[in-house]
Scaffold this active site. Structure first.
Site, PDB file in Angstrom:
ATOM      1  N   ASP A 104      -8.829  -6.406   6.363  1.00 49.34           N
ATOM      2  CA  ASP A 104      -8.921  -7.242   5.078  1.00 49.34           C
ATOM      3  C   ASP A 104      -9.955  -8.419   5.392  1.00 49.34           C
ATOM      4  OD1 ASP A 104      -8.171  -6.111   2.680  1.00 49.34           O
ATOM      5  OD2 ASP A 104      -6.152  -6.518   3.427  1.00 49.34           O
TER       6      ASP A 104
ATOM      7  N   GLU B 202      -6.022 -13.213   5.626  1.00 54.30           N
ATOM      8  CA  GLU B 202      -6.768 -12.132   5.720  1.00 54.30           C
ATOM      9  C   GLU B 202      -8.164 -12.266   4.718  1.00 54.30           C
ATOM     10  OE1 GLU B 202      -4.460  -8.838   4.543  1.00 54.30           O
ATOM     11  OE2 GLU B 202      -3.664  -9.860   2.965  1.00 54.30           O
TER      12      GLU B 202
ATOM     13  N   HIS C 115       0.690  -1.271   0.178  1.00 57.52           N
ATOM     14  CA  HIS C 115       0.078   0.059  -0.008  1.00 57.52           C
ATOM     15  C   HIS C 115       0.984   1.173  -0.125  1.00 57.52           C
ATOM     16  CE1 HIS C 115      -3.665  -2.380   0.394  1.00 57.52           C
ATOM     17  NE2 HIS C 115      -3.114  -2.871   1.769  1.00 57.52           N
TER      18      HIS C 115
END
Length: 271
Positions: A189, A163, A59
């Protein structure tokens, strides 16, 4: 410390993975997720006493050279550099060739995907990671051959993200893949994947799945890691049994800045 100093004077570097060693001994370690290119922040983490930094290449915003400079900075202050890799198939290779001591791999949902992660992170005969002795971990050609390959295979830390509900359901298959060192629960997530976008990880059903993962991890002797937004959440995760907790540095900084502004405004209003 003396041994490290001597090694540096001789042009050698210590290659053991302090985080991996601590987790094997049953200790708990604290780190921070870094999503911005800031070597000074990494230095601050080291001076504050953090054990590791997760350089977030999933990210975060890092060029290849910036990633290596962050890893180099972490090494200089005794913080173990771990890279959360992107979805590019070459990202594991590139992170390790730049000197990362481990990788966190997002969205690992099956035994087959976990096996592929190990193959990409380890040299033969345990994997198929490409070999180069001209990289930074091999001291640009000063190290090489079987000793270097064996040492790298031993010390690299492989962390898989659990996740999604599929990953949670396949946890036992994933956790028993040889070479996986830690299972990291990505609670945000997971909650989104389970359909609780509004309630988030605090939803009882999400917490039930997380609790089950902790139980399974203990049964399978698989260390568990997770994320925390602040010190209270980190302590809660440690109390739950997590050995590896990463706080989100952006959240910590934003919270601290908000506190300063709020306190300053409160003081001004009193005056």
């Amino acid at each position: 410390m003396e041994r490290d100093t001597v090694c540096r004077k001789r042009g050698k570097t210590m290659k053991n993975n302090a985080i991996k060693d601590k987790i094997k001994r049953g200790e708990q370690v604290l780190g921070a997720f870094l999503g911005i290119n800031s070597p000074p922040l990494v230095e601050m983490l080291g001076y504050a006493g953090f054990d590791f930094v997760v350089i977030d290449d999933e990210h975060g915003a890092f060029s290849a050279s910036e990633l290596e400079n962050i890893i180099r900075t972490a090494d200089s202050v005794g913080v173990v550099p771990i890279v959360r890799v992107s979805y590019d198939p070459s990202s594991i290779q590139k992170a390790l060739d730049r000197g990362a001591k481990g990788v966190q791999v997002p969205m690992v949902n099956s035994k087959e995907e976990a096996l592929e992660v190990v193959k990409r992170a380890k040299f033969p005969p345990y994997g198929n990671r490409g070999v180069s002795y001209s990289t930074r971990p091999a001291r640009y050609g000063k190290d090489g051959g079987k000793p270097y390959l064996d040492e790298s295979n031993e010390n690299v830390m492989i962390i898989v993200h659990i996740e999604t509900l599929a990953a949670a359901n396949n946890f036992e298959d994933i956790a028993t893949v040889p070479g996986i060192d830690l299972a990291f629960i990505g609670s945000t997530d997971l909650s989104v994947n389970m359909g609780y976008q509004l309630e988030g990880a605090s939803h009882p059903e999400v917490q039930r799945v997380i609790d089950e993962l902790f139980i399974k991890g203990k049964e399978l002797d698989m260390p568990i890691g997770t994320v925390a937004s602040n010190s209270a959440a980190a302590n809660g995760a440690f109390d739950k049994g997590a050995q590896y907790v990463g706080v989100i540095l952006n959240n910590v900084i934003t919270s601290a800045l908000n506190d300063v502004v709020s306190a300053s405004k409160a003081t001004q209003s009193v005056k």
